[in-house]
Design an enzyme around this catalytic site. Sequence first.
Site, PDB file in Angstrom:
ATOM      1  CD  GLN A  39      -1.281   0.105   3.706  1.00  0.00           C
ATOM      2  OE1 GLN A  39      -2.450  -0.221   3.543  1.00  0.00           O
ATOM      3  NE2 GLN A  39      -0.804   0.430   4.885  1.00  0.00           N
ATOM      4  CG  HIS A  66      -2.597  -4.260   3.809  1.00  0.00           C
ATOM      5  ND1 HIS A  66      -3.775  -3.735   3.299  1.00  0.00           N
ATOM      6  CD2 HIS A  66      -2.921  -4.723   5.050  1.00  0.00           C
ATOM      7  CE1 HIS A  66      -4.748  -3.873   4.198  1.00  0.00           C
ATOM      8  NE2 HIS A  66      -4.247  -4.471   5.263  1.00  0.00           N
ATOM      9  CG  PHE A 116      -0.425  -3.767  10.631  1.00  0.00           C
ATOM     10  CD1 PHE A 116      -1.460  -4.374   9.934  1.00  0.00           C
ATOM     11  CD2 PHE A 116       0.548  -3.101   9.891  1.00  0.00           C
ATOM     12  CE1 PHE A 116      -1.533  -4.321   8.545  1.00  0.00           C
ATOM     13  CE2 PHE A 116       0.491  -3.038   8.512  1.00  0.00           C
ATOM     14  CZ  PHE A 116      -0.552  -3.653   7.847  1.00  0.00           C
ATOM     15  CG  HIS A 119      -5.628  -7.949  11.502  1.00  0.00           C
ATOM     16  ND1 HIS A 119      -6.916  -8.336  11.766  1.00  0.00           N
ATOM     17  CD2 HIS A 119      -5.585  -7.661  10.168  1.00  0.00           C
ATOM     18  CE1 HIS A 119      -7.633  -8.284  10.656  1.00  0.00           C
ATOM     19  NE2 HIS A 119      -6.846  -7.879   9.673  1.00  0.00           N
ATOM     20  CD  GLU A 120      -2.474  -8.137   7.469  1.00  0.00           C
ATOM     21  OE1 GLU A 120      -2.406  -8.911   6.505  1.00  0.00           O
ATOM     22  OE2 GLU A 120      -3.440  -7.359   7.646  1.00  0.00           O
ATOM     23  CE  LYS A 123      -9.626 -11.062   7.125  1.00  0.00           C
ATOM     24  NZ  LYS A 123     -10.187  -9.722   6.796  1.00  0.00           N
ATOM     25  CG  HIS A 124      -4.705 -12.493   5.815  1.00  0.00           C
ATOM     26  ND1 HIS A 124      -5.748 -12.700   4.944  1.00  0.00           N
ATOM     27  CD2 HIS A 124      -4.836 -11.216   6.278  1.00  0.00           C
ATOM     28  CE1 HIS A 124      -6.490 -11.591   4.874  1.00  0.00           C
ATOM     29  NE2 HIS A 124      -5.963 -10.689   5.672  1.00  0.00           N
TER      30      HIS A 124
END
Length: 231
Positions: A39, A66, A116, A119-120, A123-124
């Site tokens: 990003q 990102h 951050f 979360h990454e 989630k992923h």
Amino acid sequence: MATTNFQSSFLINFFLLSQCLFVLGATAQDFDFFYFVQQWPGSYCDTKQSCCYPTTGKPASDFGIHGLWPNYNDGTYPSNCDSSNPYVQSKVSDLMSGMQQSWPTLACPSGSGYSFWSHEWEKHGTCSESILDQHGYFKAALNLKSRVNLLQILQAAGIHPDGSFYSLSSIKNAVESGIGYAPGIECNADAEGNSQLYQIYICVDSSGSELIQCPVFPQGKCASSVEFPVF
């Protein structure tokens, strides 16, 4: 009678083993490719919502990571695959300086990046853990960032983050010429409502190492001419 019982037991055990192998195989192949997403910080910050610099200071005027997102060829994606495997920062302590530089947070309030990255991963990253453990996941993303210098590619094509507007096709063509594969482009809107270059999606094979042609592109809304804002 004993032979019949033995045969029945053998068949049941064989069936259960085959099912286990099927599940393990399905887990290992539970996605088709990655989106590697970078990003532009100027576009993240140049909105009505604005942004906050990380506690380590203003990031470099460069595309930042990102995420590295597992996806399916039909455009859907898995998420939050293993709640028992949370982000543990000590597992990536040797990568921390690279993550702070190349994967900075811009969310408010200001943070270190922990939320951050957590979360990454959760989630992923957990959806690719059969191939990449936590350290391997973040290392793969950093390696891709070092290989794909989007700002350099765009500037070499005369596309600069100076607040000017550029055709969407020229941005796509520049990236494709630079990496050999067509990218996905996502735009957002600045505080005045202008469409601006926000994120660039590049597709990577399921090992997280090789660039590939995108099986499907993300649904990004962009005008035919987009702003590349200053940061």
